[in-house]
Design a protein around this motif. Structure first.
Motif, PDB file in Angstrom:
ATOM      1  N   UNK A 106       0.845  -1.189   0.000  1.00  0.00           N
ATOM      2  CA  UNK A 106       0.000   0.000   0.000  1.00  0.00           C
ATOM      3  C   UNK A 106       0.876   1.232   0.000  1.00  0.00           C
ATOM      4  N   UNK A 107       0.260   2.383  -0.279  1.00  0.00           N
ATOM      5  CA  UNK A 107       1.019   3.628  -0.337  1.00  0.00           C
ATOM      6  C   UNK A 107       1.244   4.231   1.045  1.00  0.00           C
ATOM      7  N   UNK A 108       0.597   3.661   2.051  1.00  0.00           N
ATOM      8  CA  UNK A 108       0.779   4.236   3.387  1.00  0.00           C
ATOM      9  C   UNK A 108       0.328   3.273   4.479  1.00  0.00           C
TER      10      UNK A 108
ATOM     11  N   UNK B 247       5.007   6.075  10.922  1.00  0.00           N
ATOM     12  CA  UNK B 247       4.813   5.621   9.547  1.00  0.00           C
ATOM     13  C   UNK B 247       5.723   4.416   9.339  1.00  0.00           C
TER      14      UNK B 247
ATOM     15  N   UNK C  75       5.572  -1.395   1.589  1.00  0.00           N
ATOM     16  CA  UNK C  75       5.903  -1.848   0.234  1.00  0.00           C
ATOM     17  C   UNK C  75       5.876  -3.352   0.085  1.00  0.00           C
TER      18      UNK C  75
ATOM     19  N   UNK D  52      13.620   8.831  15.488  1.00  0.00           N
ATOM     20  CA  UNK D  52      12.915   9.221  14.263  1.00  0.00           C
ATOM     21  C   UNK D  52      12.138   8.053  13.645  1.00  0.00           C
TER      22      UNK D  52
ATOM     23  N   UNK E 292      13.133   1.618  11.149  1.00  0.00           N
ATOM     24  CA  UNK E 292      13.508   1.154   9.818  1.00  0.00           C
ATOM     25  C   UNK E 292      13.874  -0.333   9.874  1.00  0.00           C
TER      26      UNK E 292
ATOM     27  N   UNK F 161      -1.971  17.277   6.073  1.00  0.00           N
ATOM     28  CA  UNK F 161      -1.834  16.702   4.730  1.00  0.00           C
ATOM     29  C   UNK F 161      -3.008  15.791   4.408  1.00  0.00           C
TER      30      UNK F 161
ATOM     31  N   UNK G  20       5.558   3.430  -3.042  1.00  0.00           N
ATOM     32  CA  UNK G  20       5.270   2.532  -1.925  1.00  0.00           C
ATOM     33  C   UNK G  20       6.204   2.757  -0.748  1.00  0.00           C
ATOM     34  N   UNK G  21       7.242   3.589  -0.961  1.00  0.00           N
ATOM     35  CA  UNK G  21       8.172   3.815   0.154  1.00  0.00           C
ATOM     36  C   UNK G  21       9.014   5.069  -0.071  1.00  0.00           C
TER      37      UNK G  21
ATOM     38  N   UNK H 142      12.018   6.809   2.132  1.00  0.00           N
ATOM     39  CA  UNK H 142      12.916   6.762   3.288  1.00  0.00           C
ATOM     40  C   UNK H 142      13.850   7.957   3.196  1.00  0.00           C
TER      41      UNK H 142
ATOM     42  N   UNK I  52      17.542   7.574   9.968  1.00  0.00           N
ATOM     43  CA  UNK I  52      16.677   7.429   8.792  1.00  0.00           C
ATOM     44  C   UNK I  52      15.234   7.353   9.256  1.00  0.00           C
ATOM     45  N   UNK I  53      14.343   8.030   8.542  1.00  0.00           N
ATOM     46  CA  UNK I  53      12.929   7.887   8.882  1.00  0.00           C
ATOM     47  C   UNK I  53      12.118   7.527   7.646  1.00  0.00           C
ATOM     48  N   UNK I  54      10.954   6.948   7.906  1.00  0.00           N
ATOM     49  CA  UNK I  54      10.016   6.608   6.839  1.00  0.00           C
ATOM     50  C   UNK I  54       8.983   7.713   6.775  1.00  0.00           C
ATOM     51  N   UNK I  55       8.816   8.312   5.591  1.00  0.00           N
ATOM     52  CA  UNK I  55       7.894   9.430   5.445  1.00  0.00           C
ATOM     53  C   UNK I  55       6.740   9.109   4.517  1.00  0.00           C
ATOM     54  N   UNK I  56       5.831  10.055   4.416  1.00  0.00           N
ATOM     55  CA  UNK I  56       4.646   9.887   3.577  1.00  0.00           C
ATOM     56  C   UNK I  56       5.045   9.777   2.106  1.00  0.00           C
ATOM     57  N   UNK I  57       4.469   8.816   1.407  1.00  0.00           N
ATOM     58  CA  UNK I  57       4.803   8.605  -0.005  1.00  0.00           C
ATOM     59  C   UNK I  57       3.551   8.471  -0.853  1.00  0.00           C
TER      60      UNK I  57
ATOM     61  N   UNK J  20      18.925   0.293   5.308  1.00  0.00           N
ATOM     62  CA  UNK J  20      17.461   0.157   5.229  1.00  0.00           C
ATOM     63  C   UNK J  20      17.042  -1.293   5.008  1.00  0.00           C
TER      64      UNK J  20
ATOM     65  N   UNK K 284      10.977   2.152  -4.331  1.00  0.00           N
ATOM     66  CA  UNK K 284      11.443   2.800  -3.098  1.00  0.00           C
ATOM     67  C   UNK K 284      12.305   4.013  -3.455  1.00  0.00           C
TER      68      UNK K 284
END
Lengths: 324, 324
Positions: A77-79, A113, A117, A184, A187, A251, B78-79, B81, B111-116, B247, B257
């Protein structure tokens, strides 16, 4: 209505599943994938509901549902957003290590988050690359959304919940502290999640879905032994509309977003625990020592929600730990 | 080869763009979307390269490229980072608030996972809902990956970098502290990112791509005035193969990604800054007071990388702040 995805390609093949989870029917004439259905829900949903009705009435030929042929409802999914809605779980964690709760814990949900993927199927193996990583299950409820506008109110947010499902949010407990220290997010300490075989519309949950909460117990079994069955509707400090509104404050959230509750946890400890970390926290608080180990190769986990008649609502997440 | 996506539908329409960014040609006969191309790179890449060659040679009719018609190369993914590869940036942040660096900062990337789920186009407006949120740009380099196996070595990781592009990672500085205090990442303080008009293969970057780093300066302009032009190849503590390997330590990374470098930052302060927060940190360290404000409605930001001949490599991210 119950929806699932056959394990085909990266996004699965959409099927409609009967209420009793015994039979299913191909739905790709209406929507190729669940992601497509969520992006076009207004047009697609009435047609899928109609197909579901025909399946229940025996008006279309279903096939016998084989859970092992399923991917997660959304294979990717996208999120994927995961909250900590059951504050009692966080309180236990803090109590076990002698720390105070953050001052805004009751008013501001914690949410991270996570990787979206590469989800695994409901009966996929839980892969361990190093026994020292401390693999743990986390049984949670989650909701699947269509397009959510920025700044959505809680009242409006509830309308964007199109499906409800369960997740086993796998965590590597011994990698977690190092990532928490960086502050943060996760991962390396969160690995590929598995979701329940089917996703269910709030309407099909009937009285068991109320005020943005699932009102049924979630059962967690470790090697066939019940380790917890807390009620998902009890002690949920932040309901799903509140969590959606929090996530969408600055957002939009786009169709296919999955939002998880965090580990389900009741204050009544007779209800057990939905992850081993919590079981260990309670042991530590009560006896000074955590004795339950994390998952080992060969361990099996089963996560399920049944209605009062004993009917499985979402099907079982049923996974075995393997070394890779 | 340079690739871009026309702003059509949720995933865009793939085009191949000429080296000088003047013309482009539809590539949907080969791959409908960039996401599809990344999932099928081995088969698709030679055909796209061949089309790119024909475009350069004038053997196919291109159309004039209008940057305002573009989405980000991946309009959603889908990702996403985002790392902190330029440690100097973190050092300044700590120095400005009188804190020590974490002990493992030089050996373990943050490293962080953000909105995609909802990227914006390279010339899309930067939307502000509250002036007090403290909107800031962050100019970064990022790489786009095909399928990466779990546990990939740094040596193997470099082979999975299929494309390089730029990003403006938008941050709400005044929401950030509250989320940092919770310590599980960013939900409200990072808003929809915009990427450069085109994504470029490492091969097309030639000598400007070496050892997993982009070897060119990145230029940041605020209202037409240069605010920074640090070299992306200088003071990058963790190169991209190292970040990918980090990652992928406990999980696969699936095709599409995107992995970002974090704000580009050189120790040589004459190179300026790629975000206002860093500019403010330097002001605070040097004069005791941060005087530069964050972005206001009407401000414009431009982010670009040029080769030594002055040719824009990725096209410009060029955005204006608007109230919504």
């Amino acid at each position: 209505m119950k929806l699932a995805s056959l394990n085909e390609g990266r996004d699965g093949r959409l099927i409609v599943v009967a209420t009793d989870l015994e039979t299913a029917v191909d739905a790709t004439g209406i929507a190729r994938t669940l992601q497509y259905a969520l992006e076009n829900w207004r047009e697609v949903e009435p047609r899928l509901e109609s197909l579901a009705k025909d399946l229940e009435a025996g008006k279309v030929d279903g096939f016998a549902l084989d859970v092992s042929s399923l991917a997660s409802p959304l294979p990717r999914s996208y999120q994927w957003l995961d909250a900590g809605a059951y504050i009692h779980h966080m309180e236990l964690a803090r109590q076990a290590r002698g720390a105070d709760m953050p001052p805004n814990a009751m008013t501001e949900p914690a949410m991270h988050q996570g990787a979206s993927d590469d989800f695994r199927g409901p009966t996929a193996d839980m892969e361990v690359i190093d026994a020292d990583h401390g693999l743990d299950l986390e049984a949670e409820v989650c909701v699947v959304l269509d397009d959510v506008p920025m700044g959505v109110s809680e009242k409006e947010a509830v309308k964007h919940i199109k499906l409800v499902m369960l997740v086993n949010d796998l965590t590597l407990r011994n990698i977690l502290p190092g990532e928490l220290a960086k502050g943060v997010g996760f991962i390396q300490s969160k690995v590929a999640n598995s979701f329940s075989p089917v996703a269910v519309t709030p309407m099909a949950l009937g009285k068991h879905w109320r005020d943005g909460k699932l009102r049924l117990p979630i059962e967690c079994y470790l090697n066939g032994v019940l380790m917890g069955n807390p009620d998902c509707g009890v002690d949920m400090t932040f309901d799903f509309p509140r969590l959606i509104s929090h996530a969408a404050r600055t957002r939009r959230l786009r169709a296919g977003t999955i939002l998880g509750s965090g580990t389900v946890s009741n204050r009544d400890h007779s209800k057990g625990s939905c992850c081993l970390a919590e079981k260990r926290m309670i042991e530590k608080i009560e006896t000074g020592e955590a004795t339950t180990p994390f998952l080992s190769v060969g361990d099996t986990v089963r996560i399920e929600v049944k209605d009062p008649d004993g009917q499985s609502v979402f099907g079982s997440i049923h996974q075995c730990v393997v070394q890779v």
